[in-house]
Design a protein around this motif. Structure first.
Motif, PDB file in Angstrom:
ATOM      1  N   HIS A   5     -66.314 -15.091 -24.686  1.00 52.88           N
ATOM      2  CA  HIS A   5     -64.789 -16.155 -25.281  1.00 52.88           C
ATOM      3  C   HIS A   5     -64.781 -16.770 -23.915  1.00 52.88           C
ATOM      4  CE1 HIS A   5     -64.842 -13.242 -28.591  1.00 52.88           C
ATOM      5  NE2 HIS A   5     -65.034 -12.087 -27.622  1.00 52.88           N
ATOM      6  N   ASP A  61     -67.657 -24.033 -26.943  1.00 50.50           N
ATOM      7  CA  ASP A  61     -66.704 -23.419 -27.544  1.00 50.50           C
ATOM      8  C   ASP A  61     -66.222 -22.992 -28.924  1.00 50.50           C
ATOM      9  OD1 ASP A  61     -64.843 -21.238 -28.144  1.00 50.50           O
ATOM     10  OD2 ASP A  61     -63.049 -22.354 -26.914  1.00 50.50           O
ATOM     11  N   ASP A  62     -67.662 -22.227 -29.668  1.00 48.14           N
ATOM     12  CA  ASP A  62     -67.657 -22.145 -31.365  1.00 48.14           C
ATOM     13  C   ASP A  62     -66.344 -21.548 -31.393  1.00 48.14           C
ATOM     14  OD1 ASP A  62     -67.692 -19.296 -30.276  1.00 48.14           O
ATOM     15  OD2 ASP A  62     -70.038 -18.565 -30.797  1.00 48.14           O
ATOM     16  N   GLU A  63     -65.549 -21.049 -30.723  1.00 46.89           N
ATOM     17  CA  GLU A  63     -64.038 -20.477 -31.360  1.00 46.89           C
ATOM     18  C   GLU A  63     -62.972 -21.070 -31.775  1.00 46.89           C
ATOM     19  OE1 GLU A  63     -63.517 -16.744 -29.234  1.00 46.89           O
ATOM     20  OE2 GLU A  63     -64.806 -15.654 -30.111  1.00 46.89           O
ATOM     21  N   ASP A  64     -63.539 -22.232 -30.529  1.00 48.57           N
ATOM     22  CA  ASP A  64     -63.010 -24.146 -30.640  1.00 48.57           C
ATOM     23  C   ASP A  64     -62.749 -24.019 -31.735  1.00 48.57           C
ATOM     24  OD1 ASP A  64     -61.496 -26.482 -31.353  1.00 48.57           O
ATOM     25  OD2 ASP A  64     -61.900 -26.990 -28.236  1.00 48.57           O
ATOM     26  N   PRO A  65     -61.039 -24.251 -32.991  1.00 48.85           N
ATOM     27  CA  PRO A  65     -60.886 -24.283 -34.761  1.00 48.85           C
ATOM     28  C   PRO A  65     -61.002 -25.835 -34.371  1.00 48.85           C
ATOM     29  CG  PRO A  65     -58.647 -23.403 -33.169  1.00 48.85           C
ATOM     30  CD  PRO A  65     -60.051 -24.089 -32.553  1.00 48.85           C
ATOM     31  N   GLU A  66     -61.012 -26.525 -33.611  1.00 57.90           N
ATOM     32  CA  GLU A  66     -61.324 -28.414 -33.953  1.00 57.90           C
ATOM     33  C   GLU A  66     -62.240 -28.808 -33.406  1.00 57.90           C
ATOM     34  OE1 GLU A  66     -57.704 -30.626 -32.618  1.00 57.90           O
ATOM     35  OE2 GLU A  66     -56.511 -28.972 -32.764  1.00 57.90           O
ATOM     36  N   HIS A  67     -63.415 -28.160 -32.194  1.00 61.24           N
ATOM     37  CA  HIS A  67     -63.886 -28.930 -32.260  1.00 61.24           C
ATOM     38  C   HIS A  67     -65.728 -28.132 -31.957  1.00 61.24           C
ATOM     39  CE1 HIS A  67     -62.161 -31.905 -30.507  1.00 61.24           C
ATOM     40  NE2 HIS A  67     -60.868 -31.083 -30.229  1.00 61.24           N
ATOM     41  N   GLY A  68     -65.125 -26.346 -32.772  1.00 60.67           N
ATOM     42  CA  GLY A  68     -66.296 -25.307 -32.321  1.00 60.67           C
ATOM     43  C   GLY A  68     -67.893 -25.712 -32.763  1.00 60.67           C
ATOM     44  N   ASN A  69     -67.641 -27.131 -33.477  1.00 61.10           N
ATOM     45  CA  ASN A  69     -69.165 -27.593 -33.862  1.00 61.10           C
ATOM     46  C   ASN A  69     -69.666 -28.754 -32.706  1.00 61.10           C
ATOM     47  OD1 ASN A  69     -71.755 -27.713 -34.960  1.00 61.10           O
ATOM     48  ND2 ASN A  69     -70.587 -29.005 -36.077  1.00 61.10           N
TER      49      ASN A  69
END
Length: 132
Positions: free
Chosen positions: A62, A90-98
């Protein structure tokens, strides 16, 4: 997952006339900040060929509680001639997870961008998840 890799060239000003004594004070202040972060990954401030550099990198489950982006923001505030890049996944970033994000430090400003050479992560870096 939170993966990051970055570097900063620390300079007091963008000109060629940095006061070495003042630069050493700035570096000492940044070293105290780095010591407090107690990051278990790569976090290093050192002088090379008469100039200070910060290198950092890590791979955690995390985002760390001591935000590495905040370090870039502090450098921007105390040494506005500094420049550097921080790549963050940061795969947990809701806007930029990909996306691989790039934090850019130039002339006292920190900006955020999408790294187009590595994004989108799926399918650029990884295959799409498939169920059998």
């Amino acid at each position: 997952m939170f993966e990051y890799h970055g570097w900063i060239t620390v300079r007091e000003t963008a000109g060629s006339d940095d006061d070495e004594g003042r630069l050493r004070q700035i570096v000492a202040e940044l070293q105290r900040r780095i010591d407090l972060m107690a990051d278990p990954y790569l976090l290093d401030l050192r002088w090379m060929n008469g100039e200070p550099f910060i290198h950092l990198g890590g791979h955690a489950n995390h985002a760390p509680s001591t935000d590495v982006v905040e370090l870039f923001e502090q450098v921007a505030a105390v040494a506005p001639g500094s420049y550097g890049l921080l790549h963050v996944l940061d795969d947990e970033d809701p806007e930029h997870g990909n996306e691989v994000r790039v934090i850019r430090l130039v002339r006292g400003r920190v900006t955020r961008h999408t790294e187009t050479l590595l994004s989108p992560c799926v399918p650029t870096l990884e295959d799409p998840f498939t169920t059998i």
